[in-house]
Design a protein around this motif. Structure first.
Motif, PDB file in Angstrom:
ATOM      1  N   TYR A  39     -43.100  34.734  35.103  1.00 54.66           N
ATOM      2  CA  TYR A  39     -43.373  35.885  35.957  1.00 54.66           C
ATOM      3  C   TYR A  39     -43.705  35.424  37.371  1.00 54.66           C
ATOM      4  CZ  TYR A  39     -43.653  38.485  31.581  1.00 54.66           C
ATOM      5  OH  TYR A  39     -43.354  39.052  30.373  1.00 54.66           O
ATOM      6  N   GLY A  40     -43.345  36.274  38.329  1.00 54.80           N
ATOM      7  CA  GLY A  40     -43.562  35.939  39.730  1.00 54.80           C
ATOM      8  C   GLY A  40     -44.964  36.216  40.220  1.00 54.80           C
ATOM      9  N   THR A  41     -45.702  37.075  39.519  1.00 52.33           N
ATOM     10  CA  THR A  41     -47.074  37.382  39.903  1.00 52.33           C
ATOM     11  C   THR A  41     -47.934  37.503  38.648  1.00 52.33           C
ATOM     12  OG1 THR A  41     -46.939  39.800  39.788  1.00 52.33           O
ATOM     13  CG2 THR A  41     -46.215  38.753  41.852  1.00 52.33           C
ATOM     14  N   HIS A  42     -49.244  37.402  38.837  1.00 52.22           N
ATOM     15  CA  HIS A  42     -50.135  37.533  37.687  1.00 52.22           C
ATOM     16  C   HIS A  42     -50.143  38.966  37.152  1.00 52.22           C
ATOM     17  CE1 HIS A  42     -52.960  39.047  40.784  1.00 52.22           C
ATOM     18  NE2 HIS A  42     -53.628  39.592  39.779  1.00 52.22           N
ATOM     19  N   ARG A  43     -49.889  39.944  38.020  1.00 58.70           N
ATOM     20  CA  ARG A  43     -49.865  41.337  37.559  1.00 58.70           C
ATOM     21  C   ARG A  43     -48.685  41.585  36.621  1.00 58.70           C
ATOM     22  NH1 ARG A  43     -51.767  41.851  42.903  1.00 58.70           N
ATOM     23  NH2 ARG A  43     -53.874  42.745  42.998  1.00 58.70           N
ATOM     24  N   GLU A  44     -47.550  40.958  36.908  1.00 60.24           N
ATOM     25  CA  GLU A  44     -46.407  41.064  35.997  1.00 60.24           C
ATOM     26  C   GLU A  44     -46.752  40.449  34.640  1.00 60.24           C
ATOM     27  OE1 GLU A  44     -43.054  39.249  37.838  1.00 60.24           O
ATOM     28  OE2 GLU A  44     -43.102  40.549  39.604  1.00 60.24           O
ATOM     29  N   LEU A  45     -47.443  39.323  34.664  1.00 67.76           N
ATOM     30  CA  LEU A  45     -47.834  38.671  33.417  1.00 67.76           C
ATOM     31  C   LEU A  45     -48.802  39.554  32.633  1.00 67.76           C
ATOM     32  CD1 LEU A  45     -48.629  34.989  32.777  1.00 67.76           C
ATOM     33  CD2 LEU A  45     -50.331  36.677  32.120  1.00 67.76           C
ATOM     34  N   SER A  49     -47.566  42.746  26.921  1.00 67.86           N
ATOM     35  CA  SER A  49     -48.494  43.136  25.850  1.00 67.86           C
ATOM     36  C   SER A  49     -48.794  41.996  24.879  1.00 67.86           C
ATOM     37  CB  SER A  49     -47.917  44.332  25.077  1.00 67.86           C
ATOM     38  OG  SER A  49     -46.670  43.990  24.488  1.00 67.86           O
ATOM     39  N   GLU A  50     -47.978  40.953  24.866  1.00 73.11           N
ATOM     40  CA  GLU A  50     -48.229  39.834  23.959  1.00 73.11           C
ATOM     41  C   GLU A  50     -49.307  38.890  24.479  1.00 73.11           C
ATOM     42  OE1 GLU A  50     -45.451  37.832  21.393  1.00 73.11           O
ATOM     43  OE2 GLU A  50     -43.827  38.843  22.464  1.00 73.11           O
ATOM     44  N   VAL A  51     -49.667  39.029  25.735  1.00 74.49           N
ATOM     45  CA  VAL A  51     -50.675  38.143  26.321  1.00 74.49           C
ATOM     46  C   VAL A  51     -52.062  38.654  25.941  1.00 74.49           C
ATOM     47  CG1 VAL A  51     -51.676  37.279  28.473  1.00 74.49           C
ATOM     48  CG2 VAL A  51     -49.186  37.517  28.255  1.00 74.49           C
ATOM     49  N   SER A  52     -52.829  37.853  25.221  1.00 72.06           N
ATOM     50  CA  SER A  52     -54.185  38.248  24.829  1.00 72.06           C
ATOM     51  C   SER A  52     -55.258  37.497  25.606  1.00 72.06           C
ATOM     52  CB  SER A  52     -54.396  38.018  23.328  1.00 72.06           C
ATOM     53  OG  SER A  52     -54.168  36.665  22.999  1.00 72.06           O
ATOM     54  N   ALA A  53     -54.899  36.355  26.192  1.00 68.70           N
ATOM     55  CA  ALA A  53     -55.850  35.567  26.972  1.00 68.70           C
ATOM     56  C   ALA A  53     -55.095  34.844  28.066  1.00 68.70           C
ATOM     57  CB  ALA A  53     -56.577  34.565  26.082  1.00 68.70           C
ATOM     58  N   VAL A  54     -55.778  34.577  29.178  1.00 67.92           N
ATOM     59  CA  VAL A  54     -55.132  33.898  30.300  1.00 67.92           C
ATOM     60  C   VAL A  54     -56.001  32.743  30.786  1.00 67.92           C
ATOM     61  CG1 VAL A  54     -53.892  35.950  31.070  1.00 67.92           C
ATOM     62  CG2 VAL A  54     -56.131  35.437  32.030  1.00 67.92           C
ATOM     63  N   VAL A  55     -55.332  31.743  31.334  1.00 67.20           N
ATOM     64  CA  VAL A  55     -55.989  30.611  31.979  1.00 67.20           C
ATOM     65  C   VAL A  55     -55.629  30.681  33.460  1.00 67.20           C
ATOM     66  CG1 VAL A  55     -56.251  28.101  32.035  1.00 67.20           C
ATOM     67  CG2 VAL A  55     -55.760  29.262  29.866  1.00 67.20           C
ATOM     68  N   VAL A  56     -56.633  30.749  34.303  1.00 69.84           N
ATOM     69  CA  VAL A  56     -56.416  30.932  35.740  1.00 69.84           C
ATOM     70  C   VAL A  56     -56.696  29.620  36.460  1.00 69.84           C
ATOM     71  CG1 VAL A  56     -57.061  32.235  37.795  1.00 69.84           C
ATOM     72  CG2 VAL A  56     -57.053  33.362  35.555  1.00 69.84           C
ATOM     73  N   GLY A  64     -61.103  34.547  41.915  1.00 65.83           N
ATOM     74  CA  GLY A  64     -61.879  35.746  41.603  1.00 65.83           C
ATOM     75  C   GLY A  64     -61.037  36.998  41.451  1.00 65.83           C
ATOM     76  N   PRO A  65     -60.189  37.327  42.431  1.00 68.22           N
ATOM     77  CA  PRO A  65     -59.374  38.538  42.293  1.00 68.22           C
ATOM     78  C   PRO A  65     -58.466  38.528  41.067  1.00 68.22           C
ATOM     79  CG  PRO A  65     -59.361  37.777  44.565  1.00 68.22           C
ATOM     80  CD  PRO A  65     -60.043  36.709  43.767  1.00 68.22           C
ATOM     81  N   ILE A  66     -57.872  37.368  40.758  1.00 60.92           N
ATOM     82  CA  ILE A  66     -56.986  37.290  39.600  1.00 60.92           C
ATOM     83  C   ILE A  66     -57.784  37.437  38.304  1.00 60.92           C
ATOM     84  CG2 ILE A  66     -55.443  35.764  38.302  1.00 60.92           C
ATOM     85  CD1 ILE A  66     -54.525  34.617  41.007  1.00 60.92           C
ATOM     86  N   VAL A  67     -58.939  36.761  38.227  1.00 55.09           N
ATOM     87  CA  VAL A  67     -59.786  36.874  37.035  1.00 55.09           C
ATOM     88  C   VAL A  67     -60.232  38.322  36.845  1.00 55.09           C
ATOM     89  CG1 VAL A  67     -62.024  36.238  36.053  1.00 55.09           C
ATOM     90  CG2 VAL A  67     -60.557  34.473  37.068  1.00 55.09           C
ATOM     91  N   LEU A  68     -60.610  38.991  37.927  1.00 56.60           N
ATOM     92  CA  LEU A  68     -61.055  40.375  37.817  1.00 56.60           C
ATOM     93  C   LEU A  68     -59.934  41.257  37.281  1.00 56.60           C
ATOM     94  CD1 LEU A  68     -63.355  42.359  38.267  1.00 56.60           C
ATOM     95  CD2 LEU A  68     -62.529  42.679  40.617  1.00 56.60           C
ATOM     96  N   ASP A  69     -58.715  41.068  37.780  1.00 56.87           N
ATOM     97  CA  ASP A  69     -57.586  41.833  37.258  1.00 56.87           C
ATOM     98  C   ASP A  69     -57.374  41.564  35.770  1.00 56.87           C
ATOM     99  OD1 ASP A  69     -57.076  43.020  39.689  1.00 56.87           O
ATOM    100  OD2 ASP A  69     -55.410  41.695  40.229  1.00 56.87           O
ATOM    101  N   ALA A  70     -57.492  40.293  35.386  1.00 58.04           N
ATOM    102  CA  ALA A  70     -57.272  39.935  33.984  1.00 58.04           C
ATOM    103  C   ALA A  70     -58.340  40.557  33.087  1.00 58.04           C
ATOM    104  CB  ALA A  70     -57.264  38.416  33.830  1.00 58.04           C
ATOM    105  N   LEU A  71     -59.585  40.478  33.500  1.00 57.89           N
ATOM    106  CA  LEU A  71     -60.671  41.061  32.710  1.00 57.89           C
ATOM    107  C   LEU A  71     -60.536  42.579  32.623  1.00 57.89           C
ATOM    108  CD1 LEU A  71     -63.652  38.925  34.074  1.00 57.89           C
ATOM    109  CD2 LEU A  71     -62.595  38.726  31.811  1.00 57.89           C
ATOM    110  N   ASN A  72     -60.216  43.197  33.728  1.00 54.62           N
ATOM    111  CA  ASN A  72     -60.059  44.656  33.730  1.00 54.62           C
ATOM    112  C   ASN A  72     -58.880  45.108  32.883  1.00 54.62           C
ATOM    113  OD1 ASN A  72     -62.309  45.165  35.331  1.00 54.62           O
ATOM    114  ND2 ASN A  72     -61.145  45.140  37.242  1.00 54.62           N
ATOM    115  N   VAL A  77     -60.540  35.245  29.339  1.00 57.53           N
ATOM    116  CA  VAL A  77     -60.223  34.401  30.493  1.00 57.53           C
ATOM    117  C   VAL A  77     -60.929  33.055  30.416  1.00 57.53           C
ATOM    118  CG1 VAL A  77     -60.456  34.146  33.002  1.00 57.53           C
ATOM    119  CG2 VAL A  77     -59.798  36.355  32.046  1.00 57.53           C
ATOM    120  N   LEU A  78     -60.168  32.014  30.701  1.00 60.29           N
ATOM    121  CA  LEU A  78     -60.708  30.707  31.088  1.00 60.29           C
ATOM    122  C   LEU A  78     -60.250  30.467  32.516  1.00 60.29           C
ATOM    123  CD1 LEU A  78     -61.889  27.820  30.786  1.00 60.29           C
ATOM    124  CD2 LEU A  78     -59.699  27.146  29.756  1.00 60.29           C
ATOM    125  N   SER A  79     -61.201  30.296  33.436  1.00 58.64           N
ATOM    126  CA  SER A  79     -60.812  30.030  34.820  1.00 58.64           C
ATOM    127  C   SER A  79     -61.395  28.704  35.275  1.00 58.64           C
ATOM    128  CB  SER A  79     -61.285  31.144  35.766  1.00 58.64           C
ATOM    129  OG  SER A  79     -62.549  30.865  36.317  1.00 58.64           O
TER     130      SER A  79
END
Length: 338
Positions: A39-45, A49-56, A64-72, A77-79
């Motif tokens: 994916y070209g952006t974290h929002r696309e990722l 729906s198969e993504v249950s956890a992300v590593v930033v 911070g902004p990416i982690v906040l989007d992921a949590l919301n 999250v592991l950052s």
């Protein structure tokens, strides 16, 4: 350099996708590690729906902004650290994780080092049985040098890092702009040894004394309920990476000698008792691999991480307190003797 290879190698999880603003790098990483979706952006990722956890792992001010989007979006999250640049930012992220009942872990991989785990067990025993007496003081050091990175567990391209991504402010409002680069370096490098001292000596020390340079070099004394821990911190040293912590008892000492941050090695643990010196059994493991395995287990079992976001807010608060002393003139000028 350290995260992707270890999650790909973990049989308890599946790397579904990667996102990067640099298309050539994303494609190269996907090919190297066998990841099918790019994916070209974290929002696309996060729309997958198969993504249950992300590593930033990204530019620090973008974390911070990416982690906040992921949590919301309801993802665990592991950052990488620093989790943020201010306690207000950090608390915002912790609250988002709390509201969604999510696992939120910060990349203080030194807590996951197998040598550190052995040292923690020995320290707990020594403090309980008092065979060496009481802890009287501690001292830590970090003289950054060769990071010890391997060259076969990551890929790079010549693409320029893109501009225009959302960035959080790189320090508190009161911090002068001339101090912010040093503050960034301090958080990125030296928060590790501060976090490790807290893990071993107590979670909530106060700043007893500090000497800080605008470069980020510092000498700090933290007070752990009457136990003084002095930290000498210098970045950009030549030669080998030197980092560690010694805890002095009345009749001996426990020393942890940490490997270079990216080296696939364990910490060395040395116990001094009067005139006898013993090195604990030393094996071969990698803190980053153990950290990845712990995150997967934490998500599966909904367990509080060893280096949770909630706990790691204290590292940001301590950094703010240390640098505020510098800004207000309370911190002494530092003179290094080599």
């Amino acid at each position: 350099m350290c995260h992707l290879a270890n999650f790909v190698a973990n049989p308890a999880c599946r790397v579904v996708a990667i996102a990067d603003l640099r298309p050539d790098l994303a494609a190269a990483a996907a090919q190297k590690f066998g990841v099918s979706r790019v994916y070209g952006t974290h929002r696309e990722l996060l729309a997958d729906s198969e993504v249950s956890a992300v590593v930033v792992v990204t530019k620090r001010r973008a974390t911070g902004p990416i982690v906040l989007d992921a949590l919301n979006s309801g993802r665990h999250v592991l950052s990488e650290k620093p989790m943020a640049y201010t306690t207000a930012q950090a608390n915002l992220l912790v609250e988002a994780a709390r509201q969604e009942n999510l696992v939120y872990s910060i990349g203080y991989m030194k807590r996951h080092d197998a040598g550190v785990a052995r040292a923690f067990e020995v320290l707990t025993r020594l403090r309980n049985d008092r065979s060496l007496g009481d802890v009287v003081r501690a001292k830590g050091w970090c003289f950054g040098g060769d990071t010890g990175r391997s060259r076969d567990n990551f890929v790079m391209t010549g693409e320029t890092r893109p501009d225009g991504i959302e960035l959080w402010q790189d320090g508190p409002d009161w911090m002068p702009s001339a101090m912010r680069a040093g503050y960034d370096n301090f958080l990125n490098v030296f928060s590790h040894i501060i976090n490790l001292a807290r893990y071993l000596l107590g979670s909530s020390p106060t700043v007893a004394d500090s000497s800080v340079e605008t470069s980020g070099a510092a000498r700090i004394t933290l007070d752990f309920d009457g136990i003084a821990c002095t930290l000498d911190l210098v970045n950009g040293s030549e030669g080998a990476w030197r980092e560690g912590l010694t805890i002095d008892f009345e009749r001996g000492a426990l020393t942890i000698e940490l490997p270079a941050p990216f080296a696939e090695e364990e910490a060395r643990v040395i116990l001094d008792h009067q005139d006898e010196t013993t090195q604990l059994v030393h094996a071969t493991s990698w803190a980053f691999r153990r950290q990845a395995a712990a995150f997967v287990s934490d998500v599966t079992e909904r367990r509080m991480p060893l280096a949770s976001g909630q706990d790691s807010v204290t590292d940001i608060a301590l950094a703010e307190a240390i640098w505020k002393r510098r800004a207000s003139g309370q911190a002494r000028h530092l003179r290094w003797r080599r």
